[in-house]
Design a protein around this motif. Structure first.
Motif, PDB file in Angstrom:
ATOM      1  N   SER A 141      39.780 -11.251 -36.412  1.00 45.49           N
ATOM      2  CA  SER A 141      39.030 -11.496 -35.183  1.00 45.49           C
ATOM      3  C   SER A 141      37.544 -11.491 -35.484  1.00 45.49           C
ATOM      4  CB  SER A 141      39.318 -10.419 -34.133  1.00 45.49           C
ATOM      5  OG  SER A 141      38.426 -10.601 -33.036  1.00 45.49           O
ATOM      6  N   ALA A 142      36.838 -12.457 -34.897  1.00 48.70           N
ATOM      7  CA  ALA A 142      35.389 -12.526 -35.101  1.00 48.70           C
ATOM      8  C   ALA A 142      34.691 -11.358 -34.412  1.00 48.70           C
ATOM      9  CB  ALA A 142      34.865 -13.847 -34.559  1.00 48.70           C
TER      10      ALA A 142
ATOM     11  N   VAL B 180      36.237 -16.751 -39.193  1.00 44.27           N
ATOM     12  CA  VAL B 180      36.771 -17.816 -40.043  1.00 44.27           C
ATOM     13  C   VAL B 180      35.898 -19.046 -39.835  1.00 44.27           C
ATOM     14  CG1 VAL B 180      38.765 -19.307 -40.487  1.00 44.27           C
ATOM     15  CG2 VAL B 180      39.107 -16.897 -39.858  1.00 44.27           C
TER      16      VAL B 180
ATOM     17  N   THR C  94      42.262 -19.100 -31.637  1.00 49.31           N
ATOM     18  CA  THR C  94      40.843 -18.738 -31.521  1.00 49.31           C
ATOM     19  C   THR C  94      40.316 -18.776 -30.082  1.00 49.31           C
ATOM     20  OG1 THR C  94      40.398 -21.025 -32.161  1.00 49.31           O
ATOM     21  CG2 THR C  94      40.153 -19.360 -33.878  1.00 49.31           C
ATOM     22  N   GLY C  95      41.175 -19.124 -29.129  1.00 48.92           N
ATOM     23  CA  GLY C  95      40.774 -19.006 -27.725  1.00 48.92           C
ATOM     24  C   GLY C  95      39.669 -19.969 -27.325  1.00 48.92           C
TER      25      GLY C  95
ATOM     26  N   ALA D 119      47.152 -14.559 -27.185  1.00 46.00           N
ATOM     27  CA  ALA D 119      48.003 -15.479 -27.951  1.00 46.00           C
ATOM     28  C   ALA D 119      48.296 -14.909 -29.335  1.00 46.00           C
ATOM     29  CB  ALA D 119      47.331 -16.847 -28.064  1.00 46.00           C
TER      30      ALA D 119
ATOM     31  N   ALA E 200      42.558 -12.462 -32.057  1.00 40.32           N
ATOM     32  CA  ALA E 200      43.245 -11.236 -31.643  1.00 40.32           C
ATOM     33  C   ALA E 200      43.293 -11.119 -30.128  1.00 40.32           C
ATOM     34  CB  ALA E 200      42.537 -10.025 -32.242  1.00 40.32           C
TER      35      ALA E 200
ATOM     36  N   ASP F  52      44.356 -20.547 -25.481  1.00 45.62           N
ATOM     37  CA  ASP F  52      43.284 -21.351 -24.866  1.00 45.62           C
ATOM     38  C   ASP F  52      42.772 -22.480 -25.761  1.00 45.62           C
ATOM     39  OD1 ASP F  52      43.346 -19.600 -22.751  1.00 45.62           O
ATOM     40  OD2 ASP F  52      41.251 -18.981 -22.892  1.00 45.62           O
TER      41      ASP F  52
ATOM     42  N   ILE G 146      44.839 -19.715 -19.246  1.00 49.68           N
ATOM     43  CA  ILE G 146      45.235 -18.496 -18.534  1.00 49.68           C
ATOM     44  C   ILE G 146      46.148 -17.641 -19.411  1.00 49.68           C
ATOM     45  CG2 ILE G 146      44.931 -19.400 -16.200  1.00 49.68           C
ATOM     46  CD1 ILE G 146      48.013 -19.678 -16.076  1.00 49.68           C
ATOM     47  N   PHE G 147      46.147 -16.366 -19.086  1.00 54.09           N
ATOM     48  CA  PHE G 147      46.855 -15.342 -19.855  1.00 54.09           C
ATOM     49  C   PHE G 147      48.351 -15.666 -20.054  1.00 54.09           C
ATOM     50  CE2 PHE G 147      49.113 -11.315 -20.121  1.00 54.09           C
ATOM     51  CZ  PHE G 147      48.385 -10.593 -21.048  1.00 54.09           C
TER      52      PHE G 147
HETATM   53  C1  LIG Z   1      36.595 -12.382 -17.328  1.00 61.34           C
HETATM   54  C2  LIG Z   1      37.908 -13.068 -17.510  1.00 61.34           C
HETATM   55  C3  LIG Z   1      38.917 -12.865 -16.598  1.00 61.34           C
HETATM   56  C4  LIG Z   1      40.131 -13.508 -16.746  1.00 61.34           C
HETATM   57  N1  LIG Z   1      41.097 -13.271 -15.810  1.00 61.34           N
HETATM   58  C5  LIG Z   1      42.285 -13.867 -15.943  1.00 61.34           C
HETATM   59  C6  LIG Z   1      43.323 -13.599 -15.015  1.00 61.34           C
HETATM   60  O1  LIG Z   1      43.142 -12.847 -14.052  1.00 61.34           O
HETATM   61  N2  LIG Z   1      44.529 -14.209 -15.191  1.00 61.34           N
HETATM   62  C7  LIG Z   1      44.749 -15.052 -16.240  1.00 61.34           C
HETATM   63  O2  LIG Z   1      45.859 -15.563 -16.357  1.00 61.34           O
HETATM   64  N3  LIG Z   1      43.792 -15.329 -17.142  1.00 61.34           N
HETATM   65  C8  LIG Z   1      42.571 -14.760 -17.032  1.00 61.34           C
HETATM   66  N4  LIG Z   1      41.586 -15.022 -17.948  1.00 61.34           N
HETATM   67  C9  LIG Z   1      41.864 -15.982 -19.045  1.00 61.34           C
HETATM   68  C10 LIG Z   1      42.576 -15.302 -20.219  1.00 61.34           C
HETATM   69  O3  LIG Z   1      41.833 -14.195 -20.595  1.00 61.34           O
HETATM   70  C11 LIG Z   1      42.715 -16.273 -21.391  1.00 61.34           C
HETATM   71  O4  LIG Z   1      43.503 -17.366 -21.006  1.00 61.34           O
HETATM   72  C12 LIG Z   1      43.336 -15.585 -22.602  1.00 61.34           C
HETATM   73  O5  LIG Z   1      42.546 -14.520 -23.038  1.00 61.34           O
HETATM   74  C13 LIG Z   1      43.519 -16.584 -23.756  1.00 61.34           C
HETATM   75  O6  LIG Z   1      44.005 -15.909 -24.847  1.00 61.34           O
HETATM   76  P1  LIG Z   1      43.748 -16.443 -26.332  1.00 61.34           P
HETATM   77  O7  LIG Z   1      44.391 -15.444 -27.230  1.00 61.34           O
HETATM   78  O8  LIG Z   1      44.139 -17.858 -26.438  1.00 61.34           O
HETATM   79  O9  LIG Z   1      42.166 -16.435 -26.518  1.00 61.34           O
HETATM   80  P2  LIG Z   1      41.063 -15.284 -26.407  1.00 61.34           P
HETATM   81  O10 LIG Z   1      41.497 -14.191 -25.499  1.00 61.34           O
HETATM   82  O11 LIG Z   1      39.794 -16.011 -26.114  1.00 61.34           O
HETATM   83  O12 LIG Z   1      40.981 -14.692 -27.896  1.00 61.34           O
HETATM   84  C14 LIG Z   1      40.464 -15.463 -28.961  1.00 61.34           C
HETATM   85  C15 LIG Z   1      40.358 -14.615 -30.199  1.00 61.34           C
HETATM   86  O13 LIG Z   1      39.939 -15.446 -31.270  1.00 61.34           O
HETATM   87  C16 LIG Z   1      38.883 -14.817 -31.995  1.00 61.34           C
HETATM   88  N5  LIG Z   1      38.125 -15.885 -32.650  1.00 61.34           N
HETATM   89  C17 LIG Z   1      37.553 -16.983 -32.081  1.00 61.34           C
HETATM   90  N6  LIG Z   1      36.972 -17.747 -33.030  1.00 61.34           N
HETATM   91  C18 LIG Z   1      37.185 -17.115 -34.216  1.00 61.34           C
HETATM   92  C19 LIG Z   1      36.847 -17.400 -35.581  1.00 61.34           C
HETATM   93  N7  LIG Z   1      36.178 -18.503 -35.920  1.00 61.34           N
HETATM   94  N8  LIG Z   1      37.218 -16.509 -36.537  1.00 61.34           N
HETATM   95  C20 LIG Z   1      37.912 -15.374 -36.206  1.00 61.34           C
HETATM   96  N9  LIG Z   1      38.263 -15.081 -34.946  1.00 61.34           N
HETATM   97  C21 LIG Z   1      37.914 -15.934 -33.972  1.00 61.34           C
HETATM   98  C22 LIG Z   1      38.145 -14.026 -30.929  1.00 61.34           C
HETATM   99  O14 LIG Z   1      37.368 -13.010 -31.503  1.00 61.34           O
HETATM  100  C23 LIG Z   1      39.336 -13.486 -30.124  1.00 61.34           C
HETATM  101  O15 LIG Z   1      39.886 -12.365 -30.791  1.00 61.34           O
HETATM  102  C24 LIG Z   1      40.342 -14.386 -17.844  1.00 61.34           C
HETATM  103  C25 LIG Z   1      39.339 -14.593 -18.783  1.00 61.34           C
HETATM  104  C26 LIG Z   1      38.122 -13.943 -18.626  1.00 61.34           C
HETATM  105  C27 LIG Z   1      37.032 -14.191 -19.633  1.00 61.34           C
END
Ligand SMILES: Cc1cc2nc3c(=O)[nH]c(=O)nc-3n(C[C@H](O)[C@H](O)[C@H](O)COP(=O)(O)OP(=O)(O)OC[C@H]3O[C@@H](n4cnc5c(N)ncnc54)[C@H](O)[C@@H]3O)c2cc1C
Length: 408
Positions: free
Chosen positions: A32-33, A76, A103-104, A11, A8, A272, A289-290
């Motif tokens: 979401s975990a 999961v 899952t990031g 992405a 959640a 990610d 990155i976001f």
């Molecule tokens: C402190 C901080 C500051 C940041 N600042 C910036 C910035 O300024 N600019 C920028 O571009 N990027 C920034 N980033 C990076 C950006 O946050 C990430 O690139 C982005 O959040 C990736 O999104 P995502 O959805 O792939 O993964 P995530 O945001 O990591 O989300 C992953 C999701 O998967 C869930 N999950 C994981 N494993 C499981 C499982 N087995 N079962 C169920 N759910 C699961 C988690 O609970 C979460 O909901 C920052 C990151 C951090 C930590």
């Protein structure tokens, strides 16, 4: 058609919104975990400094608004592509027609003692809450942060804002080496030092030390730095746990094709957790990155609803908001030609390769970033524009190549 999204973060949210925009009928399930509504990690700092809820960058009733079954606190543990189902921590199965793995990433700390209790990180809201609650309860007045990448720097700034005395250890000779070139990093370092952060460059941590709990960091020199809180900010690693035994191809991140499909039928991946080619260099990597997470979510969502969409590739793009001096770093930080100007404490650096703009770094004054980015993406020959590229007013109000360089 039931589409299940694991994750959640940005992405996962982007996948869900894209699907719903084009398919009002699809059944959407998001897991979401973590025990929170969908949130945006980059906005966590503002949340902890001033109580802002901007990290929840959607309304609390977002799942209802878009017609999605949201299940938080559900991990999961396995993906079973042959049976088209996933398995949850409690052992129960959940069937899907299409699955998106979003899952990031999590902390990557390849350091002795990194699994000792009492080591904090800021990679998720759950981890950050534990750290900040300790500070807010008055239990922590000193911190050692291992790593001065952009997450480590953000934590250092946050802890200083909360009155904690911070030592930050970095094994390289500059801060944020993945993101900033050496000249830009000097400006960032000066801002950090002005805030009272004790940054120690060229200093390698070899282990976290302590008996039942971590109490200090041992440096390669043998010196031990003790602190109330010890923080690992040493990098991130894709969350691949549920892939074990699934046959889904991955190395550091999940392997995807140019439509963000994995090698398993009806399973896509975004964010990610994915290794994708760089838009400029073609090099495959996980660039966490976001904007990449949001764009990959969008492309995966379009492909899920049958709108054939090729992913153009990941970008390097970042901006630092909390330093007190705006800094933006986009694209590569090397080229066969470098344009640079310094004025009034501001710095602008542009990297060209074969007369094409391949990257830029702006310090203090970030005007023209949009136009420079557009030039970079278009990959046009910028020879007619070279003398103007460093001007902050360059291309003001003009976003298209033909407007900037008519007839070129
Ligand atoms: C402190 C901080 C500051 C940041 N600042 C910036 C910035 O300024 N600019 C920028 O571009 N990027 C920034 N980033 C990076 C950006 O946050 C990430 O690139 C982005 O959040 C990736 O999104 P995502 O959805 O792939 O993964 P995530 O945001 O990591 O989300 C992953 C999701 O998967 C869930 N999950 C994981 N494993 C499981 C499982 N087995 N079962 C169920 N759910 C699961 C988690 O609970 C979460 O909901 C920052 C990151 C951090 C930590």
């Amino acid at each position: 058609m039931r589409i299940v999204i694991i994750g959640a973060g940005p992405a996962g949210v982007s996948v869900a919104e894209t699907v719903r925009k084009h398919d009002p009928q699809a059944e959407l399930v998001m897991l979401s975990a973590e025990p929170y509504p969908p949130y945006s990690p980059p906005a966590m700092i503002d949340h902890f400094v001033n109580g802002s809820a901007s990290h929840l960058w959607r309304d609390p009733d977002w799942p209802v608004q878009i017609g999605l079954a949201y299940r938080s606190g559900v991990e999961v543990t396995a993906i079973e592509p042959d049976a088209q189902r996933i398995r949850l921590r409690d052992g129960s199965p959940l069937a899907y027609d299409r699955l998106v793995i979003a899952t990031g990433s999590r902390l990557y700390a390849p350091l002795e003692g990194a699994d000792l209790p009492g080591i904090y990180n800021f990679k998720s809201l759950s981890a950050a809450e534990a750290l900040i609650q300790r500070v807010k309860r008055g239990e922590a007045h000193t911190a050692v942060i291992v790593g001065a990448g952009f997450i480590g720097v953000e934590i250092a700034l946050l802890l200083r804002a909360l009155g904690v005395s911070v030592i930050q250890i970095e094994m390289l000779d500059q801060v944020m080496a993945n993101m900033l070139d050496a000249d830009t990093a000097i400006h960032a370092l000066a801002q950090m030092q002005a805030r009272g952060i004790d940054v120690r460059l060229n200093t390698r941590a070899s282990a976290f030390v302590g008996h039942e709990r971590a109490t200090g960091v041992r440096l390669a020199s043998g010196e031990i730095l003790d602190a109330d809180i010890l923080i690992a900010a040493t990098g991130v690693k894709p969350n691949l746990g549920p892939l074990e035994g699934s046959g889904i191809a991955h190395r550091w991140g999940i392997t995807v094709d140019d439509h963000l499909r994995t090698n398993a039928p009806d399973i896509l991946a975004a964010g990610d957790v994915v290794a994708a080619p760089d838009r400029l260099t073609g090099e495959t990597y996980v660039h966490a990155i976001f904007p990449n997470a949001m764009e990959q979510g969008r492309v995966a969502g379009l492909n899920l609803v049958g709108i054939d969409t090729v992913y153009a590739g990941a970008e390097r793009m970042n901006s630092l908001k909390h330093l007190g001096l705006p800094i933006m770093a986009v694209g590569l930080k090397e080229g066969d030609e470098v344009l640079q100007t310094r004025r009034n404490g501001h710095l602008r650096t542009i990297y060209l390769q074969d007369n094409r703009l391949v990257g830029f770094q702006l310090v203090g004054e970030i005007r023209a970033a949009g136009v420079l980015h557009a030039l970079m993406i278009q990959g046009q020959d910028v020879r007619p524009l070279k003398s103007r590229l460093l001007d902050p007013n360059f291309g003001q109000g003009m976003m298209t190549w033909s407007a900037i360089a008519p007839g070129a």
